[in-house]
Write an enzyme that holds these catalytic residues in place. Sequence first.
Site, PDB file in Angstrom:
ATOM      1  N   LYS A  96       0.828  -1.198   0.000  1.00 10.95           N
ATOM      2  CA  LYS A  96       0.000   0.000   0.000  1.00 10.95           C
ATOM      3  C   LYS A  96       0.867   1.254   0.000  1.00 10.95           C
ATOM      4  O   LYS A  96       0.643   2.187  -0.772  1.00 10.95           O
ATOM      5  CB  LYS A  96      -0.916  -0.022   1.225  1.00 10.95           C
ATOM      6  CG  LYS A  96      -2.086   0.903   1.134  1.00 10.95           C
ATOM      7  CD  LYS A  96      -2.985   0.767   2.354  1.00 10.95           C
ATOM      8  CE  LYS A  96      -3.807  -0.499   2.298  1.00 10.95           C
ATOM      9  NZ  LYS A  96      -4.420  -0.826   3.586  1.00 10.95           N
ATOM     10  N   ARG A 107      -3.253   3.219   8.325  1.00  8.12           N
ATOM     11  CA  ARG A 107      -3.598   2.087   7.471  1.00  8.12           C
ATOM     12  C   ARG A 107      -2.483   1.061   7.465  1.00  8.12           C
ATOM     13  O   ARG A 107      -1.324   1.398   7.320  1.00  8.12           O
ATOM     14  CB  ARG A 107      -3.828   2.561   6.035  1.00  8.12           C
ATOM     15  CG  ARG A 107      -4.581   3.850   5.934  1.00  8.12           C
ATOM     16  CD  ARG A 107      -4.579   4.388   4.519  1.00  8.12           C
ATOM     17  NE  ARG A 107      -5.280   3.521   3.580  1.00  8.12           N
ATOM     18  CZ  ARG A 107      -5.275   3.714   2.275  1.00  8.12           C
ATOM     19  NH1 ARG A 107      -4.575   4.724   1.747  1.00  8.12           N
ATOM     20  NH2 ARG A 107      -5.920   2.895   1.478  1.00  8.12           N
ATOM     21  N   GLY A 142      -8.578  -7.113   3.353  1.00  5.81           N
ATOM     22  CA  GLY A 142      -9.449  -7.202   4.513  1.00  5.81           C
ATOM     23  C   GLY A 142      -8.835  -7.911   5.695  1.00  5.81           C
ATOM     24  O   GLY A 142      -9.481  -8.098   6.718  1.00  5.81           O
ATOM     25  N   ARG A 190      -3.401  -1.332  -6.359  1.00  7.62           N
ATOM     26  CA  ARG A 190      -2.673  -2.595  -6.196  1.00  7.62           C
ATOM     27  C   ARG A 190      -3.026  -3.499  -7.363  1.00  7.62           C
ATOM     28  O   ARG A 190      -4.000  -3.244  -8.082  1.00  7.62           O
ATOM     29  CB  ARG A 190      -3.039  -3.254  -4.873  1.00  7.62           C
ATOM     30  CG  ARG A 190      -4.507  -3.605  -4.793  1.00  7.62           C
ATOM     31  CD  ARG A 190      -4.861  -4.214  -3.457  1.00  7.62           C
ATOM     32  NE  ARG A 190      -6.294  -4.152  -3.249  1.00  7.62           N
ATOM     33  CZ  ARG A 190      -6.881  -4.163  -2.069  1.00  7.62           C
ATOM     34  NH1 ARG A 190      -6.163  -4.226  -0.978  1.00  7.62           N
ATOM     35  NH2 ARG A 190      -8.182  -4.120  -1.962  1.00  7.62           N
ATOM     36  N   HIS A 208     -15.925  -8.275   0.733  1.00  5.91           N
ATOM     37  CA  HIS A 208     -14.977  -9.249   1.271  1.00  5.91           C
ATOM     38  C   HIS A 208     -15.229 -10.643   0.716  1.00  5.91           C
ATOM     39  O   HIS A 208     -14.324 -11.314   0.231  1.00  5.91           O
ATOM     40  CB  HIS A 208     -15.078  -9.251   2.803  1.00  5.91           C
ATOM     41  CG  HIS A 208     -14.190 -10.253   3.451  1.00  5.91           C
ATOM     42  ND1 HIS A 208     -14.627 -11.508   3.802  1.00  5.91           N
ATOM     43  CD2 HIS A 208     -12.883 -10.195   3.763  1.00  5.91           C
ATOM     44  CE1 HIS A 208     -13.611 -12.178   4.319  1.00  5.91           C
ATOM     45  NE2 HIS A 208     -12.545 -11.410   4.320  1.00  5.91           N
TER      46      HIS A 208
HETATM   47  P1  ADP Z   1      -7.725  -2.212   3.251  1.00  2.00           P
HETATM   48  O1  ADP Z   1      -6.356  -2.704   3.236  1.00  2.00           O
HETATM   49  O2  ADP Z   1      -8.667  -3.047   4.037  1.00  2.00           O
HETATM   50  O3  ADP Z   1      -8.215  -1.850   1.895  1.00  2.00           O
HETATM   51  P2  ADP Z   1      -7.351   0.613   3.697  1.00  2.00           P
HETATM   52  O4  ADP Z   1      -6.185   1.061   4.467  1.00  2.00           O
HETATM   53  O5  ADP Z   1      -7.254   0.763   2.241  1.00  2.00           O
HETATM   54  O6  ADP Z   1      -7.680  -0.867   4.114  1.00  2.00           O
HETATM   55  O7  ADP Z   1      -8.533   1.468   4.287  1.00  2.00           O
HETATM   56  C1  ADP Z   1      -9.837   1.051   4.492  1.00  2.00           C
HETATM   57  C2  ADP Z   1     -10.798   2.047   3.856  1.00  2.00           C
HETATM   58  O8  ADP Z   1     -10.545   3.363   4.331  1.00  2.00           O
HETATM   59  C3  ADP Z   1     -10.639   2.086   2.382  1.00  2.00           C
HETATM   60  O9  ADP Z   1     -11.890   2.137   1.788  1.00  2.00           O
HETATM   61  C4  ADP Z   1      -9.892   3.357   2.128  1.00  2.00           C
HETATM   62  O10 ADP Z   1     -10.226   3.911   0.884  1.00  2.00           O
HETATM   63  C5  ADP Z   1     -10.348   4.262   3.265  1.00  2.00           C
HETATM   64  N1  ADP Z   1      -9.314   5.230   3.628  1.00  2.00           N
HETATM   65  C6  ADP Z   1      -8.077   4.933   4.014  1.00  2.00           C
HETATM   66  N2  ADP Z   1      -7.354   6.058   4.201  1.00  2.00           N
HETATM   67  C7  ADP Z   1      -8.170   7.083   3.917  1.00  2.00           C
HETATM   68  C8  ADP Z   1      -8.003   8.513   3.909  1.00  2.00           C
HETATM   69  N3  ADP Z   1      -6.851   9.082   4.206  1.00  2.00           N
HETATM   70  N4  ADP Z   1      -9.062   9.261   3.595  1.00  2.00           N
HETATM   71  C9  ADP Z   1     -10.227   8.659   3.272  1.00  2.00           C
HETATM   72  N5  ADP Z   1     -10.457   7.351   3.250  1.00  2.00           N
HETATM   73  C10 ADP Z   1      -9.438   6.566   3.574  1.00  2.00           C
HETATM   74 MG    MG Z   2      -7.881  -0.569   0.768  1.00  2.00          MG
END
Ligand code: ADP
Ligand code: MG
Length: 952
Positions: free
Chosen positions: A8, A77, A86, A321, A443
């Site tokens: 990521k 994140r 997930g 990704r 998921h």
């Molecule tokens: P995953 O690995 O489960 O996809 P993410 O880190 O991508 O987890 O984050 C989960 C959700 O939160 C995703 O839908 C992502 O787009 C949203 N998200 C993450 N960071 C931000 C941010 N800075 N602003 C808005 N939404 C965010």
């Molecule tokens: Mg994500």
Amino acid sequence: MRDLLGGKGAGLAEMTRLGLPVPPGFTITTKACIAYGRSGRFPPGLLKQVDDGIQAIEAGSGKRFGDPSNPLLLSVRSGAKFSMPGMMDTVLNVGLNDETVHALATLTSNERYAWDSYRRLVAMFGRIVKDIDGRKFDAILERYKDKTEGKKDTDLTADMLRQVLEEFKSLYRSEIKVDFPQKAQDQLREAIGAVFRSWGGKRAVDYRNFNKIPHTLGTAANVQMMVFGNMGPDSGTGVAFTRNPSTGAKDLFGEYLANAQGEDVVAGIRTPYKITELKDHFPAIYDQFVRGAELLERHYRDVQDMEFTVERGKLWMLQTRTGKRTAQAAVKVAVDMVREGLISDDEALLRVEPLHVVQLLLPRFDEAAKEGARKEGRYLAKGLNASPGAATGCVSFDPDEAERLGLEKKPVVLVRIETSPDDVHGMLHSKGILTAHGGATSHAAVVARGLGLPCVAGCEALRIDYDAGEFHVGERVVRRGDFVSIDGTTGEVFEGAIRSIDPDFDREEDLKTLLGWADEKRRLQVWANADYPRDAQRARRFGAQGIGLCRTEHMFFESERLPVVHEMILAAPEYRRVSAQRRSVAADLEAAKGEKRTDYERRLESIEPTFRDLSRRYLGSLETLGKLQKEDFVGVLRAMAGLPVIIRLIDPPLHEFLPNYETLLVQVTKLHLARSDPRLLERTAASEEDRVFLDEVQEAGKGDLARGIERLIPEKEILLAAVAATREANPMLGLRGCRLGITFPEITEMQVRAIFEAACQLKREGVDVHPEIMIPLVGHVNELRDQRDALEAEAKKVMEREGVTVDYKFGTMIEIPRAALTADQIAGYAEFFSFGTNDLTQTTFGYSRDDAEGKFLLSYVDRKILPFNPFQSLDREGVGQLMRMCVQKGRKVRPDLEIGICGEHGGDPSSIELCHELGLNYVSCSPFRVPVARLAAAHARLKGEITLTEDR
Ligand code: ADP
Ligand code: MG
Ligand code: MG
């Protein structure tokens, strides 16, 4: 880069570099996670770096973290090197508290959004950082949703959301015994710690175990400025793939949800809209996004799976990704991208996993059977076709139960309202997944596609009641344990079972193109194991270049032949004994003179009738079998015209052709007991087996039980005695393989005669045949010499008699360690070797496979005593070493020695790689595995080349 930043973090950095709009942020490396995992503390200096990073974001955004008047909010994140969808956790809206929430409301003049964000933070933080059961938060939210008219989260007013927040906070307090942390810095630190800890969480560990991802990698943590999709109707959030992940079609594929934040789309809270929704409402943003998507796909030269958010009409990219895809999509995308000039054909080959090919050739529902089910009114509903393939199984609502049933080899369809990472263990053991909520990127859909499981998601017509263990579709009720059939390719759901059929390989154009490239690349040939002409034809259509194993004994098992086989086995030992006796008397007679001669003559005469009777029974049965076998061989050799066919002589111990000893013993005992009371058999017939026996007795007596009993007693007693005589303490290591042919040479002579008669007949018809005779289970060169001399003489006799010469080979299986160790001696008498790796694994480990797999082997694997099941993938260090030695020694004596492998390992990609390394000529596997092996053999070659260049 991905090692340190995780997938990521690397993606975010790359998107920023490409000039795409990415919210500012920084990444804490996997190293810090590993250090944290070891000590339970942040490594020194980390917090300082975090502060510096936040200052940089603050400088860019003009907001300040924790500032009550203009607060900066952050997301924390997780992101490991390999995408684990997930599996890891993310906390959004970090920095909100009782003060900043007001500032947010004022600054944005959107009170609803401010409370919505805050309540999300408390729930996420509580669930992820503090391990509070997420359902407790959901239950509160559901209660409020129910009070609204639309019953959706967007229907909640600011006031309601504030009440929800208060309830969330008291839930938090009652669970954790302290208040929800108000200091932004505390929230951040705890969230980072939780991301690091989630690496060691159970579901992450399970996922890594299943996907063979090392546990030592660690995850990175990305800290990033929040952007908001929940700021009103001109905001939203979405996910999209640059190409369709189910079919591979070159269309932007995705979903968009207005006025929503992050997880909402992925978690399937509301069923989202197609990405075209965005196009209709915000054409400019849609265009910008499409251009960004195209840029990313060209940059990475692969399908991208992207997350984005629109905040008040401005697009933000949040993630990119490599897109997970179905087998069908993997093949189509790979072939298309070569045509588009994006990748080379070698890359295309490596883009498709051999196991994808397995999935592609998975069964689908028989259309007629499906139509029938529809007519019978068994059609239930239609959901999203989230992952293709057909599945029939009994309904389970509980992942634990699904896992248990799956392990018992019962077909299960896991039915859930929606799935979460906590359900994965149950999904792994199900035949298919059915959910009531969630879209094509939920998921359930993502995981099912990854596992190659059929999945129907977002089947909104389903009303699932976990407590009652049932679901309703309108008036209809389906209960736990009832059968359902789901079609992941169309999204249809049916009650009951539906017949499925094998896919049509001939129509898989893209796959055939790809395999064509694989054929050019690979050095290993791919042959198939086929006992019947039907299988041989299929193997050939799939691209087999020969038959590596044609087992002759299957031909003995067919029901009309079995009585003849019994007769042969029963007479064989007696025949051998009497004919030996006869020979010795004849010899004595020759040497004797005068009076003695008459004596011997008389003895010979007295033996003669028994001998004739035994000959008729033994040799006569063999002749009958020979005729039948000849027809079988004609079929297989004809189907494989022009290609080599390895025919293995009889291998299993004789008792395998006879009834089971214990069963017979019980039957004979019962017959004796029932002599005075025939009805006893009826009264005591409890099992299916008993009833079958009862029928047999009845039939033997033509309806009269007593008569049947009297007729069967002598028959069964003879059989019992014979079975008792052939019984062995350890049949796997007993009288079988070439030992049988040496003990009863007439049997293998008959087989060789049948093979050569078949070959001669075809040759005369103008069919090009190449039989190769394989002698099984050789351990000492003398065994091979004995059999080969006798059998080759037999073969020559047939060819002479028929006046035809056939191109043939004699060779042996290598399945006993001693044969591998003395391969140089053995090669003197064999033109080919074929590794029987099932027996070779059994004899190298000293395991009997059935006993081992039934009793301890799987638990060995579970407890990591063995790294994997050596009957599925070749054990490189042990069995592999024997094979290596065998190849070297054999080829030293006979450089053109043809060496292959037959048996299950021949269709296993990692075993195929080993065979390539060892320099085998071919692998032979089941017909269905042939396409898989073609690709795997190309992979083996390509991987070898890559290591070579890296070495330099
Ligand atoms: P995953 O690995 O489960 O996809 P993410 O880190 O991508 O987890 O984050 C989960 C959700 O939160 C995703 O839908 C992502 O787009 C949203 N998200 C993450 N960071 C931000 C941010 N800075 N602003 C808005 N939404 C965010
Ligand atoms: Mg994500
Ligand atoms: Mg064997």
